[in-house]
Write an enzyme that holds these catalytic residues in place. Structure first.
Site, PDB file in Angstrom:
ATOM      1  N   ASP A 139       0.860  -1.187   0.000  1.00 55.88           N
ATOM      2  CA  ASP A 139       0.000   0.000   0.000  1.00 55.88           C
ATOM      3  C   ASP A 139       0.892   1.232   0.000  1.00 55.88           C
ATOM      4  O   ASP A 139       1.543   1.546   0.989  1.00 55.88           O
ATOM      5  CB  ASP A 139      -0.900  -0.015   1.236  1.00 55.88           C
ATOM      6  CG  ASP A 139      -1.881   1.149   1.256  1.00 55.88           C
ATOM      7  OD1 ASP A 139      -1.793   2.038   0.380  1.00 55.88           O
ATOM      8  OD2 ASP A 139      -2.740   1.181   2.172  1.00 55.88           O
ATOM      9  N   ASN A 190       1.719   5.892 -11.338  1.00 56.41           N
ATOM     10  CA  ASN A 190       0.328   5.858 -11.746  1.00 56.41           C
ATOM     11  C   ASN A 190      -0.641   5.734 -10.572  1.00 56.41           C
ATOM     12  O   ASN A 190      -1.799   6.135 -10.682  1.00 56.41           O
ATOM     13  CB  ASN A 190       0.100   4.685 -12.709  1.00 56.41           C
ATOM     14  CG  ASN A 190      -1.365   4.414 -12.950  1.00 56.41           C
ATOM     15  OD1 ASN A 190      -2.059   5.161 -13.639  1.00 56.41           O
ATOM     16  ND2 ASN A 190      -1.879   3.347 -12.352  1.00 56.41           N
ATOM     17  N   TYR A 245      -9.003  16.178  -5.073  1.00 53.87           N
ATOM     18  CA  TYR A 245      -8.457  15.362  -6.160  1.00 53.87           C
ATOM     19  C   TYR A 245      -7.862  16.237  -7.262  1.00 53.87           C
ATOM     20  O   TYR A 245      -6.721  16.029  -7.698  1.00 53.87           O
ATOM     21  CB  TYR A 245      -9.538  14.464  -6.747  1.00 53.87           C
ATOM     22  CG  TYR A 245      -9.094  13.729  -7.994  1.00 53.87           C
ATOM     23  CD1 TYR A 245      -8.229  12.638  -7.910  1.00 53.87           C
ATOM     24  CD2 TYR A 245      -9.511  14.139  -9.261  1.00 53.87           C
ATOM     25  CE1 TYR A 245      -7.806  11.974  -9.044  1.00 53.87           C
ATOM     26  CE2 TYR A 245      -9.092  13.480 -10.393  1.00 53.87           C
ATOM     27  CZ  TYR A 245      -8.245  12.404 -10.287  1.00 53.87           C
ATOM     28  OH  TYR A 245      -7.811  11.760 -11.424  1.00 53.87           O
ATOM     29  N   LYS A 284      -3.849  16.608  -8.595  1.00 50.88           N
ATOM     30  CA  LYS A 284      -3.393  16.419  -9.969  1.00 50.88           C
ATOM     31  C   LYS A 284      -2.759  17.685 -10.528  1.00 50.88           C
ATOM     32  O   LYS A 284      -1.851  17.613 -11.374  1.00 50.88           O
ATOM     33  CB  LYS A 284      -4.552  15.941 -10.846  1.00 50.88           C
ATOM     34  CG  LYS A 284      -5.046  14.542 -10.472  1.00 50.88           C
ATOM     35  CD  LYS A 284      -3.911  13.518 -10.477  1.00 50.88           C
ATOM     36  CE  LYS A 284      -4.391  12.112 -10.191  1.00 50.88           C
ATOM     37  NZ  LYS A 284      -3.287  11.116 -10.244  1.00 50.88           N
TER      38      LYS A 284
END
Length: 268
Positions: A69, A96, A161, A165
């Site tokens: 993890d 990723n 989120y 990014k």
């Protein structure tokens, strides 16, 4: 945690995080198709083992896996130790692993949001920092950070989120400049809606039908992403509609873009 499979002894590996499903899985398969032995990192032991077996059977290259993890703060060091202890020479690092959570910021569980930051940002940064010395040992190396078209604008109800990014995109461009005279090329792949199960994990099931109309397939995103990476492109945005959305986000008023996003992803 580790399974050594396959019989080929190639010089360098491609390491892919979040490799068990979605875009990460597609990237691993495409890299193996190009002849790269792969190092597969994700949480799911069963899915990693099945993918490794598929890669070995289909492409006849080595596939080794580590179930871990990456939101654990010690995980990047464990991944590095796994590689150094086994003398895996890495020439491609694909960051990723990541996920999103949807909803009004004040209503979404804060621990889940902080864990998302840890995975989407901290793990990516730490892995990159730890692996740069290994990558520099190669004659040519690549880092591919997977962002999102959400990086190009603030997205209400995907506030944290989209911010993670945006960090990935900015970090990638800065690191690319710092490493411009080295053997390492750094790129950011920013997919739009992709058929990966992202919406389900993010809590966006109500938008599944709408998303399906615009979804790209992971394999298509992976092919475009790797083509751009090997061409040493700074930013890779797959899909015509996604490119248009990025152009719009750059040139239209921010308030308008935020309203569009807010209307599209209505808060629960």
């Amino acid at each position: 945690m580790d399974s050594i499979l396959g019989g080929y002894n190639m010089n360098t590996y491609a390491l892919i995080t979040g490799a068990s499903k979605g875009i990460g899985r597609a990237l691993a398969l495409q890299l193996a198709k190009k002849g790269y032995p792969v190092l597969l990192v994700a949480r799911s032991k069963d899915e990693l083992q099945a993918l490794a077996t598929e890669i070995i059977t289909t492409y006849q290259v080595q596939a080794r896996w580590l179930a871990i993890d990456l939101s654990d703060t010690q995980a990047p060091e464990q991944v590095l130790k796994w590689c150094t202890d086994n003398s895996y020479q890495v020439s491609v690092l694909v960051n990723n692993a990541g996920y999103g959570l949807w909803g009004s910021f004040e209503k979404v569980d804060i621990d889940g949001q902080l864990n998302m930051i840890t995975l989407n940002i901290n793990a990516l940064v730490k892995l990159t920092h730890r692996f740069i010395p290994l990558l520099k040992q190669q004659s040519q190396a690549y880092i591919l950070n997977v962002g999102s078209t959400a990086a190009y604008q603030a997205v209400p109800t995907l506030a944290v989120y989209s911010a993670t990014k945006a960090f990935v995109l900015s970090f990638t461009r800065a690191l690319r400049y710092e490493l411009r005279d080295s053997v390492i090329s750094v790129s950011c792949l920013s997919p739009g809606p992709t058929d990966t199960g992202f919406a389900h994990r993010a809590g966006l099931d109500a938008m599944a039908d709408l998303a399906a109309k615009f979804n790209m397939q992971p394999e298509e995103v992976a092919i475009i992403g790797l083509k751009g990476m090997f061409r040493k492109k700074a930013e890779i945005v797959p899909g015509f509609l996604n490119k248009i959305s990025v152009i719009g986000a750059r040139h239209l008023p921010k308030a308008l873009i935020e309203k569009i996003g807010g209307d599209l992803y209505k808060s629960k």
